[in-house]
Design a protein around this motif. Structure first.
Motif, PDB file in Angstrom:
ATOM      1  N   LEU A  89       0.801  -1.493  -0.028  1.00 33.84           N
ATOM      2  CA  LEU A  89      -0.022   0.085   0.081  1.00 33.84           C
ATOM      3  C   LEU A  89       0.808   1.261  -0.071  1.00 33.84           C
ATOM      4  N   ASN A  90       0.323   2.245  -0.466  1.00 36.83           N
ATOM      5  CA  ASN A  90       1.064   3.616  -0.571  1.00 36.83           C
ATOM      6  C   ASN A  90       0.741   4.379   0.803  1.00 36.83           C
ATOM      7  N   ASN A  91       1.233   5.423   1.185  1.00 31.30           N
ATOM      8  CA  ASN A  91       0.787   6.110   2.322  1.00 31.30           C
ATOM      9  C   ASN A  91      -0.669   6.347   2.428  1.00 31.30           C
ATOM     10  N   THR A  92      -1.078   7.028   1.352  1.00 32.39           N
ATOM     11  CA  THR A  92      -2.576   7.410   1.257  1.00 32.39           C
ATOM     12  C   THR A  92      -3.543   6.086   1.482  1.00 32.39           C
ATOM     13  N   GLN A  93      -3.251   5.214   1.073  1.00 34.34           N
ATOM     14  CA  GLN A  93      -4.133   3.760   1.147  1.00 34.34           C
ATOM     15  C   GLN A  93      -4.012   3.324   2.568  1.00 34.34           C
ATOM     16  N   LEU A  94      -2.888   3.312   3.037  1.00 34.87           N
ATOM     17  CA  LEU A  94      -2.515   2.829   4.585  1.00 34.87           C
ATOM     18  C   LEU A  94      -3.342   3.848   5.408  1.00 34.87           C
ATOM     19  N   ALA A  95      -3.125   5.118   5.414  1.00 33.08           N
ATOM     20  CA  ALA A  95      -3.823   6.075   6.116  1.00 33.08           C
ATOM     21  C   ALA A  95      -5.499   6.021   5.815  1.00 33.08           C
ATOM     22  N   PHE A  96      -5.812   5.626   4.814  1.00 40.44           N
ATOM     23  CA  PHE A  96      -7.417   5.598   4.745  1.00 40.44           C
ATOM     24  C   PHE A  96      -7.720   4.125   5.552  1.00 40.44           C
ATOM     25  N   HIS A  97      -7.104   3.080   5.354  1.00 41.86           N
ATOM     26  CA  HIS A  97      -7.463   1.922   5.754  1.00 41.86           C
ATOM     27  C   HIS A  97      -7.504   1.796   7.427  1.00 41.86           C
ATOM     28  N   PHE A  98      -6.508   2.492   8.041  1.00 41.13           N
ATOM     29  CA  PHE A  98      -6.449   2.659   9.642  1.00 41.13           C
ATOM     30  C   PHE A  98      -6.967   4.076  10.193  1.00 41.13           C
ATOM     31  N   LYS A  99      -7.441   4.838   9.219  1.00 43.99           N
ATOM     32  CA  LYS A  99      -8.355   6.227   9.566  1.00 43.99           C
ATOM     33  C   LYS A  99      -7.043   7.038  10.199  1.00 43.99           C
ATOM     34  N   LEU A 100      -6.135   7.028   9.556  1.00 41.90           N
ATOM     35  CA  LEU A 100      -5.092   8.044  10.057  1.00 41.90           C
ATOM     36  C   LEU A 100      -4.777   9.239   9.178  1.00 41.90           C
ATOM     37  N   SER A 101      -3.756  10.117   9.573  1.00 45.75           N
ATOM     38  CA  SER A 101      -3.526  11.107   8.842  1.00 45.75           C
ATOM     39  C   SER A 101      -2.423  10.852   7.607  1.00 45.75           C
ATOM     40  N   ARG A 102      -2.503  11.148   6.509  1.00 41.06           N
ATOM     41  CA  ARG A 102      -1.158  10.963   5.791  1.00 41.06           C
ATOM     42  C   ARG A 102       0.068  11.289   6.277  1.00 41.06           C
ATOM     43  N   ASN A 103      -0.274  12.558   6.703  1.00 40.52           N
ATOM     44  CA  ASN A 103       1.233  13.232   7.562  1.00 40.52           C
ATOM     45  C   ASN A 103       1.788  12.326   8.640  1.00 40.52           C
ATOM     46  N   THR A 104       0.729  11.544   9.382  1.00 42.43           N
ATOM     47  CA  THR A 104       1.310  10.653  10.652  1.00 42.43           C
ATOM     48  C   THR A 104       1.944   9.536   9.827  1.00 42.43           C
ATOM     49  N   VAL A 105       1.562   8.948   8.680  1.00 39.86           N
ATOM     50  CA  VAL A 105       2.023   7.725   8.069  1.00 39.86           C
ATOM     51  C   VAL A 105       3.483   8.129   7.487  1.00 39.86           C
ATOM     52  N   THR A 106       3.598   9.383   7.149  1.00 39.62           N
ATOM     53  CA  THR A 106       4.790   9.922   6.373  1.00 39.62           C
ATOM     54  C   THR A 106       5.753  10.117   7.423  1.00 39.62           C
ATOM     55  N   LYS A 107       5.297  10.691   8.714  1.00 41.38           N
ATOM     56  CA  LYS A 107       6.406  10.863   9.820  1.00 41.38           C
ATOM     57  C   LYS A 107       6.638   9.566  10.349  1.00 41.38           C
ATOM     58  N   TRP A 108       5.847   8.491  10.313  1.00 41.17           N
ATOM     59  CA  TRP A 108       6.360   7.380  10.769  1.00 41.17           C
ATOM     60  C   TRP A 108       7.253   6.523   9.854  1.00 41.17           C
ATOM     61  N   ARG A 109       7.108   6.738   8.648  1.00 45.14           N
ATOM     62  CA  ARG A 109       8.078   5.988   7.907  1.00 45.14           C
ATOM     63  C   ARG A 109       9.507   6.843   7.915  1.00 45.14           C
ATOM     64  N   LYS A 110       9.209   8.050   7.850  1.00 44.13           N
ATOM     65  CA  LYS A 110      10.740   8.847   8.315  1.00 44.13           C
ATOM     66  C   LYS A 110      11.452   8.372   9.376  1.00 44.13           C
ATOM     67  N   MET A 111      10.702   8.245  10.488  1.00 40.85           N
ATOM     68  CA  MET A 111      11.300   7.872  11.593  1.00 40.85           C
ATOM     69  C   MET A 111      11.973   6.429  11.570  1.00 40.85           C
ATOM     70  N   PHE A 112      11.281   5.402  10.920  1.00 38.75           N
ATOM     71  CA  PHE A 112      11.690   4.178  11.042  1.00 38.75           C
ATOM     72  C   PHE A 112      12.678   3.673   9.849  1.00 38.75           C
ATOM     73  N   TYR A 113      12.579   4.573   8.733  1.00 39.63           N
ATOM     74  CA  TYR A 113      13.305   4.007   7.557  1.00 39.63           C
ATOM     75  C   TYR A 113      14.164   5.030   7.060  1.00 39.63           C
ATOM     76  N   GLN A 114      14.436   6.009   7.861  1.00 37.31           N
ATOM     77  CA  GLN A 114      15.667   7.037   7.447  1.00 37.31           C
ATOM     78  C   GLN A 114      17.152   6.468   7.511  1.00 37.31           C
ATOM     79  N   ASN A 115      17.162   5.592   8.349  1.00 36.95           N
ATOM     80  CA  ASN A 115      18.870   5.234   8.463  1.00 36.95           C
ATOM     81  C   ASN A 115      18.676   3.871   7.733  1.00 36.95           C
ATOM     82  N   LYS A 116      17.817   3.377   7.033  1.00 36.69           N
ATOM     83  CA  LYS A 116      17.946   2.136   6.380  1.00 36.69           C
ATOM     84  C   LYS A 116      18.135   2.193   5.153  1.00 36.69           C
ATOM     85  N   ASP A 117      18.511   3.365   4.635  1.00 35.04           N
ATOM     86  CA  ASP A 117      18.885   3.685   3.104  1.00 35.04           C
ATOM     87  C   ASP A 117      20.352   3.354   2.836  1.00 35.04           C
TER      88      ASP A 117
END
Length: 117
Positions: A89-117
């Motif tokens: 799923l992309n961030n928008t689809q995930l946010a819709f599925h769990f009734k979250l903000s797209r900004n929240t999903v983006t923030k989480w992805r940055k927090m957890f995946y910023q050091n894995k590149d």
């Protein structure tokens, strides 16, 4: 006053007892449907949301108020991001599925995946 708290455990409500009591009082026929969730030792936020959906059904009028006061622990965030990866799923689809903000999903992805590149 001298309550003994187990080290390493956060003081959390006893969800098993709370939801068992609610089910027995309001909808005893739904106990078999909720039993697999109630048998778990630790409840994640996703488990709580699922059991509330089973017991109460949809409650749209309270949704916007409750959504602002929801707290996601690290394990739940990781579980949501893992769901996104598995379902492709992309961030928008995930946010819709769990009734979250797209900004929240983006923030989480940055927090957890910023050091894995």
């Amino acid at each position: 006053m001298d309550k003994k708290i187990r080290p390493g455990r956060i003081n959390r409500p006893d969800y098993k007892k709370i939801y068992t009591d609610i089910i027995m009082k309001r909808n005893p026929e739904k106990m078999s449907e909720c039993l697999p969730i109630l048998e778990k030792d630790d409840f994640s936020l996703l488990d709580i949301l699922l059991i509330e959906k089973i017991i109460f059904g949809k409650q749209e009028e309270k949704h916007s108020f409750n959504q602002r006061h929801r707290y996601y622990d690290w394990n739940t965030v990781l579980e949501i991001l893992e769901y996104q990866r598995k379902q492709n799923l992309n961030n928008t689809q995930l946010a819709f599925h769990f009734k979250l903000s797209r900004n929240t999903v983006t923030k989480w992805r940055k927090m957890f995946y910023q050091n894995k590149d």
